[in-house]
Scaffold this active site. Structure first.
Site, mmCIF file in Angstrom:
data_model
loop_
_atom_site.group_PDB
_atom_site.id
_atom_site.type_symbol
_atom_site.label_atom_id
_atom_site.label_comp_id
_atom_site.label_asym_id
_atom_site.label_seq_id
_atom_site.Cartn_x
_atom_site.Cartn_y
_atom_site.Cartn_z
ATOM 1 N N GLY A 130 31.432 -21.139 37.300
ATOM 2 C CA GLY A 130 30.973 -19.945 37.983
ATOM 3 C C GLY A 130 29.687 -19.428 37.373
ATOM 4 O O GLY A 130 29.302 -19.816 36.266
ATOM 5 N N CYS A 131 28.995 -18.548 38.106
ATOM 6 C CA CYS A 131 27.670 -18.104 37.678
ATOM 7 C C CYS A 131 27.759 -17.206 36.455
ATOM 8 O O CYS A 131 27.097 -17.467 35.440
ATOM 9 C CB CYS A 131 26.943 -17.432 38.835
ATOM 10 S SG CYS A 131 27.848 -16.132 39.670
ATOM 11 N N PHE A 132 28.546 -16.127 36.522
ATOM 12 C CA PHE A 132 28.713 -15.279 35.341
ATOM 13 C C PHE A 132 29.286 -16.103 34.187
ATOM 14 O O PHE A 132 28.900 -15.958 33.025
ATOM 15 C CB PHE A 132 29.647 -14.102 35.644
ATOM 16 C CG PHE A 132 28.955 -12.840 36.059
ATOM 17 C CD1 PHE A 132 27.806 -12.394 35.414
ATOM 18 C CD2 PHE A 132 29.455 -12.050 37.094
ATOM 19 C CE1 PHE A 132 27.172 -11.204 35.785
ATOM 20 C CE2 PHE A 132 28.830 -10.864 37.473
ATOM 21 C CZ PHE A 132 27.689 -10.438 36.812
ATOM 22 N N ALA A 133 30.244 -16.983 34.529
ATOM 23 C CA ALA A 133 30.872 -17.804 33.495
ATOM 24 C C ALA A 133 29.842 -18.650 32.769
ATOM 25 O O ALA A 133 29.896 -18.802 31.543
ATOM 26 C CB ALA A 133 31.950 -18.693 34.122
#
EC number: 1.2.1.38
Lengths: 322, 322, 322, 322
Positions: A130-133
């Site tokens: 994921g992007c935030f991840a």
């Protein structure tokens, strides 16, 4: 001999961004682009900026034969049933951009190259982070792997562009609401914390620290900014060395000794990191493009790894800078 | 054998954008980057987004030997004296991004490939067009060349991003002023009208139409939008054919039969054009990125032409799209 | 004794903006706020910025008794049937913000105070002008009334904020699309041209000039910028005098001898006008806030006129300025 | 009998914003507006949005006689020497918007009405709080006063608009840099922490908690968003009650039980607060307009208190909302 690929769910933001990259990738041939909503339309009806670049036409059919790699850009929760009803060859590399297999179920490997490069290189099933991840893991991985935070809680804020919310219409992506505005969502409960904890647990077996993550909606379209910190009594120079060593073989993750801002990474596959020690805390800033290093760019990087190509292939992207 | 280049005035917006392109250009080697203000600094001190891409260091010295091509990114009015005091070899291709030689003085050729491709291919001295000038000429060239506007005045509005005003600080580029704002400047007197009239006079000897051009400051950083119109009684289909034929060999200028918006062209070297007939007028929309097709991208395109390379070389850029 | 009012359709942008004004209006009492979608909800559920200002609750009932004035903020085409099924007293002043009666049918007066002040003051039925229509009419009314444009076409561009498109979700108001973007819509065919022609015909009986109007979507939320021009051979000083005289009694429409930008008018009920003569043309710039002078602010101004109040009452609004 | 006021340093952002408020304040008469840079110019040359509102002319002279109140809008560090060289009457109320007397030296009282209302009402010397300081104190004051955080560190992020950086030109307020961007500055060392600690020490004698404050530059012009949290094991309903009680007499500080966003407070003198309990933390959001509640609006509120006026006088401001 080019890598024969297909993109499933190619009409959305991550699917479109993948097409932009794959069309310029020197080792890739796109066999078909799939979309249920755009069936029969030319690629530049859904992605008008691609005018003049390709004559591809969307199909709502799924062809499973004769493919070296398939990118799955379906909504979260849809990839798993999709793969149950469509069987690709065991030799086909599957790169899934949804959350469905980020828990490494069904033989998938978590596709964060800075941490899992060799596993990715030997895998046929890659779950793209994921992007935030991505931003949070890259900000903290070297510190976690070295046990720097000890048992302390880790405080994280992230600010994301509106493209993180996808193409569908919503109140919080209405221009009149979002412009000149800021708000918080999913406070301390963001779904990416799960995959982050998983990776941190792989880096440091005992990892059980609290992760207090405040995600913000920013009034820009692209980019993620991460600030993370925890108590620290050591020396900044040592931490720089630690980070630089950790990312020595990471072609896209750069440790900057100068202060940074988010736009330096926007429209590239880079993650740019800066470190500080202040008030008894170690602070890490990280900047990425949510659609590139945070999604489709990293998916191409994973493709490159899976096929033994140089990681930069097709990813020498120009920043917007300003 | 790569093309050995230098960039003079490499710390500003157009100089920086050129570096971003040249670093990824497969046929180019950058011999040095010149800046009076950044002497001794690494490339990514002035352009921090370039972190990890190059170890080049700015110099305030001008080396004139052993160069295949020199890009001149000096302020308007400074290239002429610069070339008087620094003599490059007659074999060195000079590409000037200032206004100084856009009147084709001193043996310079006007570098608008869609109009002057063969001249550029045989020239050692290329005057790169202005940003608004590029958008307006591409919007109108096919119509002018065919005499469509007859003697009618041509009405043009243009909206430009803040990067068009350069890197220096000013009231009208102060964020607090510019965000959420619109204003007009240089009404009917913009300096680019001169080079536009020159080109139109070459396309149509008798050209003496009024050009009424309203330039707007837009509250975005990159991009130019042009709307141009004049009285017209013909058939839209014929004009589409005219434009498509005119740009048949132009790899970056695309005629879209669907409505367009500006961002489709941002961060690419494209010019995207759309046509309409309404209320007895032929209307043309054109969208470009002011720093790419309107400056540094076109400069690289001109380099490619001057060295016989395929025009796309180093210019397969990914749009930001959204 | 306060003016007893109701707002029909109070959950949308113009309805909400009216509430913001009426709550601070010293001569107004809001009897009820109507909305089909928000029935039973407190005012600050639909308009959360109004927290702490009022305990009003939306109702989906329409009470027709005991009202001095009713504001109709229904979608275009809905006011007419609404008034057919709900009969207010003949003494109740109706102020309609939709297009339904701008043609002055059914006894409605066109509510542009700068042109129709005395008629508005004697009317019980006021059709509030459109936002672009307000800007364009104020930009041109003095010139039209004096016959300055003769038979020449008048060229107009307008740029509007996203709130002009209303609260509903749409592709062109998706933040990811609109930010950093520009596009044109309803080229030469905008529906406001109708009411503009009507007014101009009242100011100058013979008025039959072409109005070539290019409307732009701007990437800001509030504000309208108008540029209008036509051939002119006279003296700028005379035109300034003409405009200043025409607007001598207009408390919100200001003629600026200095150059202007749009934000000067945003969040106020002002129209700010600037004039130029250049290239044989008279050029007029006008700036308004689309939701205030272009909608709800003007509606309150009309209320003030209809009830014999000073026009500024409740409209001494602070600009955002920057 | 109106309050006779002067504004010293009236050409900057806070000075200008004060003028916008004072011109509409029913109990205030502006005797003169002072500026060294704008001497002799009309008010709307420096603040063009004020066209039509006032004929005031800037002076570089300082008149100390016959004034009920003086607003000091000088740069930080300049008020102290200014007051040493210009002696106002002991009866004149001084309201200083700089940092110079926020430590309550020289008889100044810290002008945060929610905490110091009665002291302000009896004072002739008021030090107006900083913008971030206002947001952070209002977010936390009830909790601190009740000892909720115990000895735990308090984690705070703040995001500010560009107007917080003032009118002068700088790299970080260049539109091309700031638009679509995010960055951090003065990490953990922001100068407002000093006045915050002072207030918290007055609310809770033993207060010595760590305040870890991450200030962000946001890409909007107006507004401040604060998120603050600390470990907490109690009940959210109790905290709501605590906050509502604490702010029961505060006419501008509102506790919202619904989620909030920043724009709800922009262009008003409100502070809007929302509370959450999650992951063992109490979290507080607060939104203000940095130029109003964070500067000039609060200065007018303090004027109202010092002269026994209702606090809302001249401050019934319309939000921009969207």
């Amino acid at each position: 001999m080019k890598i024969k690929t297909a993109v499933i769910g190619a009409a959305g933001y991550t699917g479109g961004e993948l097409l932009r990259l794959l069309l310029h990738h020197p080792q890739v041939e796109i066999k078909y682009i799939h979309s249920n909503s755009q069936n029969g339309k030319k690629i530049d009806e859904a992605h008008p900026d691609l005018i003049g670049e390709s004559e591809l036409v969307f199909t709502d059919q799924v062809y499973t034969e004769d493919l070296d790699a398939v990118f799955l850009c379906l909504p979260h929760g849809k990839t798993k049933p999709f793969l149950e009803s469509h069987r690709f060859s065991d030799d086909t590399v599957l790169i899934d951009l949804s959350t469905d297999f980020r828990n490494e179920s069904n033989g998938f490997v978590y596709g964060l190259p800075e941490v899992n490069k060799s596993k990715i290189g030997h895998s046929k099933k890659i779950a793209n982070p994921g992007c935030f991840a991505t931003g949070i893991q890259l900000a903290l991985a070297p510190a976690i792997a070295s046990g720097l935070p000890a048992n302390n809680p880790i405080h994280i804020t992230g600010i994301t562009g509106s493209t993180g919310a996808g193409k569908q219409l919503s109140e919080t992506t209405h221009f009149s609401n979002r412009t000149g505005n800021v708000s918080v969502y999913k406070l301390f409960t963001h779904q990416h914390l799960k995959e982050i904890r998983q990776t941190f647990g792989q880096l440091e077996e005992e990892f059980s620290n609290e992760l207090l993550f405040v995600p913000y909606r920013g009034n820009f379209s692209r980019g993620i900014w991460i600030t993370a910190y925890f108590p620290f009594t050591g020396d900044l120079a040592d931490v720089y060395k630690l980070y630089e060593d950790f990312y020595a073989e990471a072609p896209f993750t750069h440790v900057s000794r100068r202060d940074i801002d988010m736009k330096q990474a926007v429209n590239t596959n880079k993650c740019i990191i800066h470190l500080k020690v202040e008030a008894g805390q170690l602070i890490v800033y990280a900047a990425i493009d949510n659609l590139l290093k945070g999604a489709s760019g990293q998916a191409v990087q994973n493709l490159n790894l899976a096929f033994g190509l140089e990681e930069h292939t097709g990813l020498a992207l120009k920043s917007i800078a300003f």
